[in-house]
Every structure is written in C-alpha cells, then in structure tokens.
Design an enzyme around this catalytic site. Structure first.
Site, PDB file in Angstrom:
ATOM      1  CG  HIS A   1      -4.139   0.142   6.294  1.00  0.00           C
ATOM      2  ND1 HIS A   1      -4.114   0.249   7.673  1.00  0.00           N
ATOM      3  CD2 HIS A   1      -3.050   0.841   5.856  1.00  0.00           C
ATOM      4  CE1 HIS A   1      -3.080   0.965   8.043  1.00  0.00           C
ATOM      5  NE2 HIS A   1      -2.418   1.349   6.961  1.00  0.00           N
TER       6      HIS A   1
ATOM      7  CG  ASP B   1       5.014   2.689   7.210  1.00  0.00           C
ATOM      8  OD1 ASP B   1       4.168   3.225   6.487  1.00  0.00           O
ATOM      9  OD2 ASP B   1       4.709   1.873   8.104  1.00  0.00           O
ATOM     10  CG  HIS B   2       4.212  -0.477   4.221  1.00  0.00           C
ATOM     11  ND1 HIS B   2       4.223  -1.805   4.573  1.00  0.00           N
ATOM     12  CD2 HIS B   2       3.748   0.204   5.311  1.00  0.00           C
ATOM     13  CE1 HIS B   2       3.777  -1.938   5.818  1.00  0.00           C
ATOM     14  NE2 HIS B   2       3.478  -0.734   6.275  1.00  0.00           N
TER      15      HIS B   2
ATOM     16  CG  HIS C   1      -0.035   4.442   4.778  1.00  0.00           C
ATOM     17  ND1 HIS C   1      -0.879   3.758   5.635  1.00  0.00           N
ATOM     18  CD2 HIS C   1      -0.752   5.508   4.327  1.00  0.00           C
ATOM     19  CE1 HIS C   1      -2.041   4.387   5.699  1.00  0.00           C
ATOM     20  NE2 HIS C   1      -1.994   5.445   4.912  1.00  0.00           N
TER      21      HIS C   1
ATOM     22  CG  HIS D   1      -0.316   0.071   2.539  1.00  0.00           C
ATOM     23  ND1 HIS D   1       0.445  -0.948   3.064  1.00  0.00           N
ATOM     24  CD2 HIS D   1      -0.324   1.052   3.495  1.00  0.00           C
ATOM     25  CE1 HIS D   1       0.871  -0.616   4.279  1.00  0.00           C
ATOM     26  NE2 HIS D   1       0.418   0.596   4.549  1.00  0.00           N
TER      27      HIS D   1
ATOM     28  CG  ASP E   1       0.447  -1.430   7.732  1.00  0.00           C
ATOM     29  OD1 ASP E   1       1.270  -2.363   7.841  1.00  0.00           O
ATOM     30  OD2 ASP E   1       0.754  -0.230   7.850  1.00  0.00           O
TER      31      ASP E   1
ATOM     32  CG  HIS F   1       3.630  -2.277  10.806  1.00  0.00           C
ATOM     33  ND1 HIS F   1       2.692  -1.483  11.412  1.00  0.00           N
ATOM     34  CD2 HIS F   1       4.018  -1.603   9.691  1.00  0.00           C
ATOM     35  CE1 HIS F   1       2.492  -0.387  10.700  1.00  0.00           C
ATOM     36  NE2 HIS F   1       3.294  -0.440   9.641  1.00  0.00           N
TER      37      HIS F   1
END
Length: 305
Positions: free
Chosen positions: A142, A66-67, A64, A62, A212, A270
C-alpha cells in the site's frame, strides 16, 4: 468454541449514509478481537450490542484515517467507563506517537494498561498467541506501511474412544493420547497405540484479513486453504488501472487470489463511494470465485468446525 466475524464498516476513504469506515470484530472463544477501527466504530459496536469492554486485542492495519480515526475515541470511552483489564494494541510505526499526542493534550491518563506492539509490516511474523489461536502479520502493498492479519486455531485434541480405553491408564497418559502420542512403558514398548483409542480431531479454523493493497500474488503462501478470506475490493475491474495507481485491488483480482489460494469463502469490502449499488462488485467476484460475499454492515459470518 465460537469463531465468528461481524462486519462493522465496509466503506473506503469516506463514509456514506449507510456504509461506515472499516472495522470488524472477530469473536473467538467468547473473546473479541477488533480489526481496524475507522470513524464511528464505537457507535457500530453499540448498534450491534457488542460490549467494547470485552475487546481483548485491537489490530490496526495502517495509518490511513478510514482504518484508525475511531481508535482514540474508543480507548477514551473504555477509560471513562472504568476499564481495568489490559488491552493489547497492535499497529504500525507511528500509531503510539499519535495516540500519545492526543492523550497528552486532552489530559487523558488511561486507567487500564494499554500494551502496544509495533508491527513489522514487511514480513510474516507471529504477533500473538494464546491457548486457542495464533495471529500472524501478512505484508501488504500500500502507499503507507500496511499489514494484514492471519488468525489460526491451534491443533485440537483428539477425542478419546472411551469404550476402547484400557482401565490401567493414568490421567497423564490420557492427556498424551489426546495429543497424538502412544502410551509406552519405561523401556519404550508401546502399551496403547494412539490410533486405536482416539478419533481424528475437529478441524482447526482460520481467518485472513487482507487490508488495503495492490493485487499481490506473493500472498498466496500465507492464504492457502484458509476458511474465510477478507480482501479489499475498492473498484470493479474496469478501473484496474486506477486501482493500481492508488494501491488498491479490484473485485476480480480479489476473487482471482481467493481461487488461486483455494480458500473456502471470500469476503470483499472497502468499497469506493462511487458504488451506490454493490451488486456489480459481487457479480464480478462470483464470476471468478462463486463462494464470494459482500462484507456489509451487520453481516455475520460463522466459521464451522
């Protein structure tokens, strides 16, 4: 054939001094599958001596940061180091637009084919297949469109019992026996029964990556009996309400899902930056599902046949 997972990053929204953003490498038959690509991923690849030019597929769950914030840098490094082999990229809607804009204003024209497949994050679909494995999406819940990934080995050939094989068998007939078929004559009469001359095949292995998401029991049909399940576990269960509000899961919820799905092993990751010591998260998961481990940087998890 190798079937091995290496953890590159385990932190949630922001990194810490010793925890990087989410990234994992799944090695299958000497090919590297990169799952998510948070900031610092290519540094972690170098740290653990993983040659990024051997990465064949990249899967982004996805959008976000941090990914995926490490993705443009990694793709650029592959370009600067002269990659020529195609790279397959799987990601949600919007990812190609983001990369195209970054490359447009940096004047980057990749010297290798980047083959992008946009994911339908709402369904369970096959997105990749080769001779060894299939990869399916897992729909997560999410704040933005998000997908998990299910990697499964295909059914393996049945070993032949050489001393029981009749001498008249041809190479095509031997291949048929390996794949569970009987040998018949032109009239359909069975000449050799498969079960008489072969053994059970080695077990096919599987890995499920659940990125997530809120706790989602509807995932159970996709996860039943997988060998290794990674499930995000951002908070301990005392923060269950916060986990729900932020569309995340707790360690206990991840363990409950693993137990219900009867998986062989659970990895949790995570982690929120509030947890300097991860022991309470592991303890909580193991109270529900004893075969739980922490997905911490550098850890290797081998799935045996």
């Amino acid at each position: 054939m190798d079937f091995e997972l290496r953890i590159l990053g385990s932190s949630s929204a922001t990194p810490t001094a010793n925890r990087h953003h989410t990234a994992q490498v799944l090695t299958i038959d000497n090919q590297y599958h990169l799952i998510d690509c948070g900031e610092g991923t290519q540094m972690q690849l170098m740290q653990y001596k993983i040659k990024h030019q051997r990465i064949c597929n990249i899967y982004i769950s996805h959008l976000h940061g941090d990914h995926y914030f490490g993705l443009a840098g990694l793709l650029s490094s592959m370009h600067l180091q002269g990659r020529h082999t195609p790279l397959y990229l799987f990601g949600p809607p919007g990812l190609l637009e983001i990369l195209s804009l970054q490359f447009k204003y940096s004047g980057t024209n990749l010297c290798y084919p980047l083959i992008f497949h946009e994911l339908d994050t709402t369904s369970h679909k096959k997105i990749f297949e080769n001779k060894q494995i299939t990869v399916h999406t897992i729909p997560m819940e999410h704040r933005v469109p998000c997908s998990g990934f299910l990697f499964r080995e295909k059914q393996k050939a049945r070993p032949l019992i050489k001393e029981k094989l009749p001498s008249f068998l041809t190479p095509p007939q031997l291949v048929s026996l390996k794949w569970g078929e009987d040998v018949t004559d032109e009239h359909g009469n069975v000449l050799v029964y498969n079960q008489d001359v072969t053994m059970e095949p080695k077990r096919s292995r599987s890995y499920a990556y659940c990125s997530d998401s809120r706790f989602k029991p509807a995932l159970l049909p996709y996860l039943h009996y997988v060998d290794l399940l990674y499930h995000e576990a951002t908070f301990t269960d005392e923060l269950r309400d916060r986990a729900y509000y932020t569309f995340h899961s707790t360690t206990r919820q991840a363990a409950e899902l693993a137990a219900a799905a009867q998986v062989r092993r659970l990895l949790i990751g995570h982690f929120s930056v509030r947890y300097k010591d991860l022991t309470p998260l592991l303890t909580e998961a193991q109270e529900v599902f004893p075969q739980s481990d922490l997905a911490t940087e550098g850890s290797i998890f081998c799935i045996r046949e």
